[in-house]
Design an enzyme around this catalytic site. Sequence first.
Site, PDB file in Angstrom:
ATOM      1  N   ARG A 109      39.218  -6.457  20.872  1.00  0.00           N
ATOM      2  CA  ARG A 109      39.899  -5.327  20.240  1.00  0.00           C
ATOM      3  C   ARG A 109      39.756  -4.068  21.091  1.00  0.00           C
ATOM      4  NH1 ARG A 109      41.900  -7.477  15.876  1.00  0.00           N
ATOM      5  NH2 ARG A 109      40.685  -9.040  14.747  1.00  0.00           N
ATOM      6  N   HIS A 131      45.313  -6.155  32.091  1.00  0.00           N
ATOM      7  CA  HIS A 131      45.167  -6.347  30.648  1.00  0.00           C
ATOM      8  C   HIS A 131      46.509  -6.180  29.971  1.00  0.00           C
ATOM      9  CE1 HIS A 131      44.456  -2.088  31.566  1.00  0.00           C
ATOM     10  NE2 HIS A 131      45.018  -1.810  30.382  1.00  0.00           N
ATOM     11  N   GLU A 186      45.017   3.053  33.084  1.00  0.00           N
ATOM     12  CA  GLU A 186      43.741   3.767  33.241  1.00  0.00           C
ATOM     13  C   GLU A 186      42.623   2.839  33.702  1.00  0.00           C
ATOM     14  OE1 GLU A 186      43.111   5.650  29.476  1.00  0.00           O
ATOM     15  OE2 GLU A 186      44.583   7.223  29.872  1.00  0.00           O
TER      16      GLU A 186
HETATM   17  P1  AMP Z   1      45.492   1.302  30.043  1.00  0.00           P
HETATM   18  O1  AMP Z   1      45.841   2.748  29.854  1.00  0.00           O
HETATM   19  O2  AMP Z   1      46.689   0.398  29.900  1.00  0.00           O
HETATM   20  O3  AMP Z   1      44.711   1.061  31.316  1.00  0.00           O
HETATM   21  O4  AMP Z   1      44.587   0.923  28.800  1.00  0.00           O
HETATM   22  C1  AMP Z   1      43.194   0.890  28.821  1.00  0.00           C
HETATM   23  C2  AMP Z   1      42.771   0.610  27.410  1.00  0.00           C
HETATM   24  O5  AMP Z   1      41.412   0.230  27.422  1.00  0.00           O
HETATM   25  C3  AMP Z   1      42.899   1.806  26.458  1.00  0.00           C
HETATM   26  O6  AMP Z   1      43.758   1.474  25.377  1.00  0.00           O
HETATM   27  C4  AMP Z   1      41.462   2.048  26.002  1.00  0.00           C
HETATM   28  O7  AMP Z   1      41.371   2.459  24.651  1.00  0.00           O
HETATM   29  C5  AMP Z   1      40.831   0.680  26.218  1.00  0.00           C
HETATM   30  N1  AMP Z   1      39.383   0.654  26.427  1.00  0.00           N
HETATM   31  C6  AMP Z   1      38.658   1.435  27.255  1.00  0.00           C
HETATM   32  N2  AMP Z   1      37.353   1.085  27.209  1.00  0.00           N
HETATM   33  C7  AMP Z   1      37.253   0.058  26.328  1.00  0.00           C
HETATM   34  C8  AMP Z   1      36.182  -0.738  25.840  1.00  0.00           C
HETATM   35  N3  AMP Z   1      34.906  -0.559  26.267  1.00  0.00           N
HETATM   36  N4  AMP Z   1      36.436  -1.694  24.933  1.00  0.00           N
HETATM   37  C9  AMP Z   1      37.710  -1.889  24.502  1.00  0.00           C
HETATM   38  N5  AMP Z   1      38.779  -1.188  24.922  1.00  0.00           N
HETATM   39  C10 AMP Z   1      38.561  -0.218  25.827  1.00  0.00           C
END
Ligand code: AMP
Length: 119
Positions: free
Chosen positions: A30, A101, A96
């Site tokens: 999640r 993913h 980010e």
């Molecule tokens: P992106 O902007 O597509 O790289 O999305 C990165 C996602 O990772 C974001 O939706 C964050 O909320 C999520 N995220 C960051 N750290 C964690 C974590 N430790 N566990 C779960 N999700 C995370």
Amino acid sequence: MGTDCLFCRVVAGEIPATVVRETASTLAFRDIDPKAPVHVLVITKEHYADVATLAQDDPALAGELLATAAAVAEDEGLLGDGFRLMFNTGVYGGQEVFHVHAHLLGGAPLGPMLARNLA
Ligand code: AMP
């Protein structure tokens, strides 16, 4: 990949995550900051920076990632009303975390594909 990759550290068990499905090659957990009632991230255990790199280097593994996402969508009851599967990629894509993913989003109407029409 070194320990500076956040999602490699999740795979290694160094950072806790709420895992909803695990296969030999993929992990689904999640999102820590959910944007929808269901917001699950689906990753490959092996490090690839983004979906383009994964698809070019190992298309079969890319298929395994998609199969895991579909299985989670079914487990979460999303197949009837639908869902969105999204790979943010690179700077323009708003990526980010540079470990591939898929965002699996659902559980409510998700609105337009983009907040603004940029065309
Ligand atoms: P992106 O902007 O597509 O790289 O999305 C990165 C996602 O990772 C974001 O939706 C964050 O909320 C999520 N995220 C960051 N750290 C964690 C974590 N430790 N566990 C779960 N999700 C995370």
